[in-house]
Design a protein around this motif. Structure first.
Motif, PDB file in Angstrom:
ATOM      1  N   ILE A   1       0.841  -1.197   0.000  1.00  0.00           N
ATOM      2  CA  ILE A   1       0.000   0.000   0.000  1.00  0.00           C
ATOM      3  C   ILE A   1       0.873   1.244   0.000  1.00  0.00           C
ATOM      4  CG2 ILE A   1      -1.899   1.197   1.124  1.00  0.00           C
ATOM      5  CD1 ILE A   1      -2.648  -1.438   2.490  1.00  0.00           C
ATOM      6  N   ALA A   2       1.927   1.243   0.808  1.00  0.00           N
ATOM      7  CA  ALA A   2       2.870   2.368   0.781  1.00  0.00           C
ATOM      8  C   ALA A   2       3.487   2.512  -0.608  1.00  0.00           C
ATOM      9  CB  ALA A   2       3.956   2.162   1.835  1.00  0.00           C
ATOM     10  N   GLU A   3       3.772   1.383  -1.233  1.00  0.00           N
ATOM     11  CA  GLU A   3       4.332   1.403  -2.594  1.00  0.00           C
ATOM     12  C   GLU A   3       3.346   2.027  -3.572  1.00  0.00           C
ATOM     13  OE1 GLU A   3       5.966  -1.785  -5.935  1.00  0.00           O
ATOM     14  OE2 GLU A   3       5.740  -2.415  -3.845  1.00  0.00           O
ATOM     15  N   ALA A   4       2.055   1.764  -3.383  1.00  0.00           N
ATOM     16  CA  ALA A   4       1.041   2.339  -4.264  1.00  0.00           C
ATOM     17  C   ALA A   4       1.000   3.858  -4.156  1.00  0.00           C
ATOM     18  CB  ALA A   4      -0.330   1.751  -3.942  1.00  0.00           C
ATOM     19  N   PHE A   5       1.414   4.384  -3.010  1.00  0.00           N
ATOM     20  CA  PHE A   5       1.489   5.829  -2.812  1.00  0.00           C
ATOM     21  C   PHE A   5       2.875   6.374  -3.177  1.00  0.00           C
ATOM     22  CE2 PHE A   5      -2.365   5.160  -0.366  1.00  0.00           C
ATOM     23  CZ  PHE A   5      -3.069   6.342  -0.576  1.00  0.00           C
ATOM     24  N   ALA A   6       3.762   5.503  -3.641  1.00  0.00           N
ATOM     25  CA  ALA A   6       5.125   5.889  -4.023  1.00  0.00           C
ATOM     26  C   ALA A   6       5.901   6.460  -2.842  1.00  0.00           C
ATOM     27  CB  ALA A   6       5.113   6.874  -5.188  1.00  0.00           C
ATOM     28  N   VAL A   7       5.609   5.946  -1.635  1.00  0.00           N
ATOM     29  CA  VAL A   7       6.364   6.329  -0.450  1.00  0.00           C
ATOM     30  C   VAL A   7       7.387   5.235  -0.184  1.00  0.00           C
ATOM     31  CG1 VAL A   7       6.272   6.820   2.022  1.00  0.00           C
ATOM     32  CG2 VAL A   7       4.450   7.637   0.525  1.00  0.00           C
ATOM     33  N   ASP A   8       8.659   5.594  -0.211  1.00  0.00           N
ATOM     34  CA  ASP A   8       9.725   4.601  -0.115  1.00  0.00           C
ATOM     35  C   ASP A   8       9.891   4.033   1.285  1.00  0.00           C
ATOM     36  OD1 ASP A   8      10.306   4.929  -2.817  1.00  0.00           O
ATOM     37  OD2 ASP A   8      11.762   6.531  -2.426  1.00  0.00           O
ATOM     38  N   LYS A   9       9.636   4.850   2.304  1.00  0.00           N
ATOM     39  CA  LYS A   9       9.877   4.394   3.679  1.00  0.00           C
ATOM     40  C   LYS A   9       8.564   4.067   4.374  1.00  0.00           C
ATOM     41  CE  LYS A   9      11.912   3.347   7.481  1.00  0.00           C
ATOM     42  NZ  LYS A   9      12.706   2.106   7.590  1.00  0.00           N
ATOM     43  N   LEU A  10       8.508   2.873   4.937  1.00  0.00           N
ATOM     44  CA  LEU A  10       7.356   2.422   5.705  1.00  0.00           C
ATOM     45  C   LEU A  10       7.821   2.020   7.095  1.00  0.00           C
ATOM     46  CD1 LEU A  10       4.424   1.246   6.124  1.00  0.00           C
ATOM     47  CD2 LEU A  10       5.358  -0.914   5.224  1.00  0.00           C
ATOM     48  N   ILE A  11       7.139   2.521   8.115  1.00  0.00           N
ATOM     49  CA  ILE A  11       7.313   2.035   9.479  1.00  0.00           C
ATOM     50  C   ILE A  11       5.991   1.403   9.883  1.00  0.00           C
ATOM     51  CG2 ILE A  11       7.662   2.654  11.894  1.00  0.00           C
ATOM     52  CD1 ILE A  11       9.466   4.935  10.940  1.00  0.00           C
ATOM     53  N   GLY A  12       5.988   0.076   9.987  1.00  0.00           N
ATOM     54  CA  GLY A  12       4.809  -0.659  10.416  1.00  0.00           C
ATOM     55  C   GLY A  12       5.237  -1.682  11.448  1.00  0.00           C
ATOM     56  N   CYS A  13       4.290  -2.351  12.063  1.00  0.00           N
ATOM     57  CA  CYS A  13       4.650  -3.408  13.008  1.00  0.00           C
ATOM     58  C   CYS A  13       5.399  -4.501  12.259  1.00  0.00           C
ATOM     59  CB  CYS A  13       3.398  -3.951  13.688  1.00  0.00           C
ATOM     60  SG  CYS A  13       2.666  -2.789  14.867  1.00  0.00           S
ATOM     61  N   GLU A  14       6.526  -4.904  12.820  1.00  0.00           N
ATOM     62  CA  GLU A  14       7.429  -5.816  12.129  1.00  0.00           C
ATOM     63  C   GLU A  14       6.980  -7.272  12.291  1.00  0.00           C
ATOM     64  OE1 GLU A  14      11.735  -3.834  12.295  1.00  0.00           O
ATOM     65  OE2 GLU A  14      10.817  -4.050  14.277  1.00  0.00           O
ATOM     66  N   VAL A  15       7.191  -8.036  11.227  1.00  0.00           N
ATOM     67  CA  VAL A  15       6.769  -9.432  11.190  1.00  0.00           C
ATOM     68  C   VAL A  15       8.010 -10.319  11.218  1.00  0.00           C
ATOM     69  CG1 VAL A  15       5.397 -11.143   9.948  1.00  0.00           C
ATOM     70  CG2 VAL A  15       4.827  -8.708   9.757  1.00  0.00           C
ATOM     71  N   GLU A  16       8.068 -11.212  12.179  1.00  0.00           N
ATOM     72  CA  GLU A  16       9.231 -12.094  12.316  1.00  0.00           C
ATOM     73  C   GLU A  16       9.256 -13.117  11.179  1.00  0.00           C
ATOM     74  OE1 GLU A  16      11.021 -13.955  16.243  1.00  0.00           O
ATOM     75  OE2 GLU A  16       9.451 -15.267  15.437  1.00  0.00           O
ATOM     76  N   THR A  17      10.456 -13.336  10.632  1.00  0.00           N
ATOM     77  CA  THR A  17      10.622 -14.326   9.569  1.00  0.00           C
ATOM     78  C   THR A  17      11.454 -15.499  10.072  1.00  0.00           C
ATOM     79  OG1 THR A  17      12.543 -13.090   8.740  1.00  0.00           O
ATOM     80  CG2 THR A  17      10.417 -12.656   7.691  1.00  0.00           C
ATOM     81  N   VAL A  18      11.306 -16.628   9.423  1.00  0.00           N
ATOM     82  CA  VAL A  18      12.023 -17.838   9.816  1.00  0.00           C
ATOM     83  C   VAL A  18      13.524 -17.585   9.689  1.00  0.00           C
ATOM     84  CG1 VAL A  18      12.427 -20.273   9.292  1.00  0.00           C
ATOM     85  CG2 VAL A  18      10.116 -19.308   9.099  1.00  0.00           C
ATOM     86  N   ASP A  19      14.266 -17.854  10.761  1.00  0.00           N
ATOM     87  CA  ASP A  19      15.717 -17.665  10.808  1.00  0.00           C
ATOM     88  C   ASP A  19      16.140 -16.224  10.516  1.00  0.00           C
ATOM     89  OD1 ASP A  19      16.108 -20.397  11.331  1.00  0.00           O
ATOM     90  OD2 ASP A  19      16.076 -20.873   9.200  1.00  0.00           O
ATOM     91  N   GLY A  20      15.173 -15.295  10.563  1.00  0.00           N
ATOM     92  CA  GLY A  20      15.510 -13.895  10.371  1.00  0.00           C
ATOM     93  C   GLY A  20      15.812 -13.490   8.941  1.00  0.00           C
ATOM     94  N   HIS A  21      15.555 -14.373   7.977  1.00  0.00           N
ATOM     95  CA  HIS A  21      15.846 -14.057   6.579  1.00  0.00           C
ATOM     96  C   HIS A  21      14.636 -13.391   5.937  1.00  0.00           C
ATOM     97  CE1 HIS A  21      19.647 -16.121   6.695  1.00  0.00           C
ATOM     98  NE2 HIS A  21      19.082 -17.264   7.045  1.00  0.00           N
ATOM     99  N   PRO A  22      14.809 -12.216   5.325  1.00  0.00           N
ATOM    100  CA  PRO A  22      13.668 -11.478   4.758  1.00  0.00           C
ATOM    101  C   PRO A  22      12.855 -12.274   3.747  1.00  0.00           C
ATOM    102  CG  PRO A  22      15.618 -10.089   4.850  1.00  0.00           C
ATOM    103  CD  PRO A  22      16.068 -11.467   5.209  1.00  0.00           C
ATOM    104  N   ALA A  23      13.512 -13.172   3.006  1.00  0.00           N
ATOM    105  CA  ALA A  23      12.800 -13.923   1.974  1.00  0.00           C
ATOM    106  C   ALA A  23      12.141 -15.193   2.512  1.00  0.00           C
ATOM    107  CB  ALA A  23      13.755 -14.287   0.843  1.00  0.00           C
ATOM    108  N   SER A  24      12.394 -15.511   3.780  1.00  0.00           N
ATOM    109  CA  SER A  24      11.836 -16.734   4.353  1.00  0.00           C
ATOM    110  C   SER A  24      10.372 -16.541   4.711  1.00  0.00           C
ATOM    111  CB  SER A  24      12.626 -17.134   5.602  1.00  0.00           C
ATOM    112  OG  SER A  24      13.983 -17.382   5.297  1.00  0.00           O
ATOM    113  N   GLY A  25       9.743 -17.644   5.076  1.00  0.00           N
ATOM    114  CA  GLY A  25       8.363 -17.583   5.514  1.00  0.00           C
ATOM    115  C   GLY A  25       8.241 -16.884   6.859  1.00  0.00           C
ATOM    116  N   PHE A  26       7.024 -16.587   7.255  1.00  0.00           N
ATOM    117  CA  PHE A  26       6.758 -15.912   8.514  1.00  0.00           C
ATOM    118  C   PHE A  26       6.589 -16.920   9.640  1.00  0.00           C
ATOM    119  CE2 PHE A  26       4.793 -12.825   5.422  1.00  0.00           C
ATOM    120  CZ  PHE A  26       5.785 -11.861   5.558  1.00  0.00           C
ATOM    121  N   THR A  27       7.003 -16.534  10.835  1.00  0.00           N
ATOM    122  CA  THR A  27       6.838 -17.410  12.002  1.00  0.00           C
ATOM    123  C   THR A  27       5.445 -17.278  12.609  1.00  0.00           C
ATOM    124  OG1 THR A  27       7.578 -15.759  13.617  1.00  0.00           O
ATOM    125  CG2 THR A  27       9.286 -17.118  12.559  1.00  0.00           C
ATOM    126  N   GLY A  28       4.747 -16.215  12.273  1.00  0.00           N
ATOM    127  CA  GLY A  28       3.443 -15.959  12.880  1.00  0.00           C
ATOM    128  C   GLY A  28       3.525 -15.088  14.120  1.00  0.00           C
TER     129      GLY A  28
END
Length: 228
Positions: free
Chosen positions: A122-149
């Motif tokens: 949604i931020a991308e749709a507004f062409a805003v480069d920086k987003l601060i939102g609640c962070e979602v944990e990923t498996v082993d901390g890798h951005p491309a990995s799945g989410f831990t929930g």
């Protein structure tokens, strides 16, 4: 000297709540129990509006279903969500507001209590480069990995928005004083702490509590979605 422009998202830049709508969308997809999850989703939303949301419990409830699916599957669903729910809700007045700040050379950031999985496109749709939102944990901390929930980091909710914005500014080697003007647009009384931090608070499509507070403080009030 560049200025700083901060934007809340739900009911500020878009005339809906993306977090609540994503919950409804998950019910529609059948990936959560229709009755129990819908009731829980509505209850959390009511708590948010009342200013008594347990942000951690809410994040866990919203993020737990994501752990069951691959990032590719989640992206497919989110693309559908953007097409069916979010993009039709984005109005020219909001796009123009952001565009004006960008064209003025302001440093722009969306600051939302909704999690980054939902809000990044949604931020991308507004062409805003920086987003601060609640962070979602990923498996082993890798951005491309799945989410831990599970959530991670400081939730960008109420005073947490100040913490997260100041950490971001510090990463840029900046503080509030480096900006002649700092703007924050928000609809919610939950955002009064950050609104009181900036030089130029703008109560945008404000709820009744924020509208009264803004009137008392003499803040600018912007009804961005008001029918012409």
């Amino acid at each position: 000297m560049a200025n700083l422009a901060l934007f809340d998202l739900d009911h500020t830049l878009i005339p809906t709540d993306s977090d609540h709508e994503w919950g409804r969308f998950m019910v529609k997809l059948g990936i959560v129990d229709a009755t129990s999850f819908a009731e829980q989703n509505d209850r959390f939303y009511a708590d948010y509006k009342a200013g008594k949301l347990d942000i951690h419990a809410y994040l866990v409830a919203m993020l737990t279903p994501l752990a069951k699916y691959s990032r590719a599957q989640l992206k497919t669903w989110h693309d559908q969500f953007m097409h069916e729910v979010i993009r039709p809700a984005i109005l020219p007045a909001a796009l123009e507001l952001v565009r004006e700040h960008k064209e003025a050379g302001d440093v722009c950031c969306v600051v939302t209590a909704t999690n980054e999985f939902i809000t990044a496109p949604i931020a991308e749709a507004f062409a805003v480069d920086k987003l601060i939102g609640c962070e979602v944990e990923t498996v082993d901390g890798h951005p491309a990995s799945g989410f831990t929930g599970r959530p991670t980091g400081t939730p960008s909710y109420r005073e947490g928005k100040i913490v997260r914005v100041e950490a971001w500014l510090a990463s840029l080697g900046k503080t509030w004083s480096d900006f002649e003007h700092s703007y924050f647009y928000s609809d919610s009384h939950n955002d009064i702490p950050l609104l009181e931090k900036v030089t130029d608070p703008i109560a945008t499509n404000p709820d009744d509590t924020l509208r009264a507070h803004a009137q008392q403080k003499g803040w600018r009030i912007l009804d961005l979605f008001q029918a012409s």
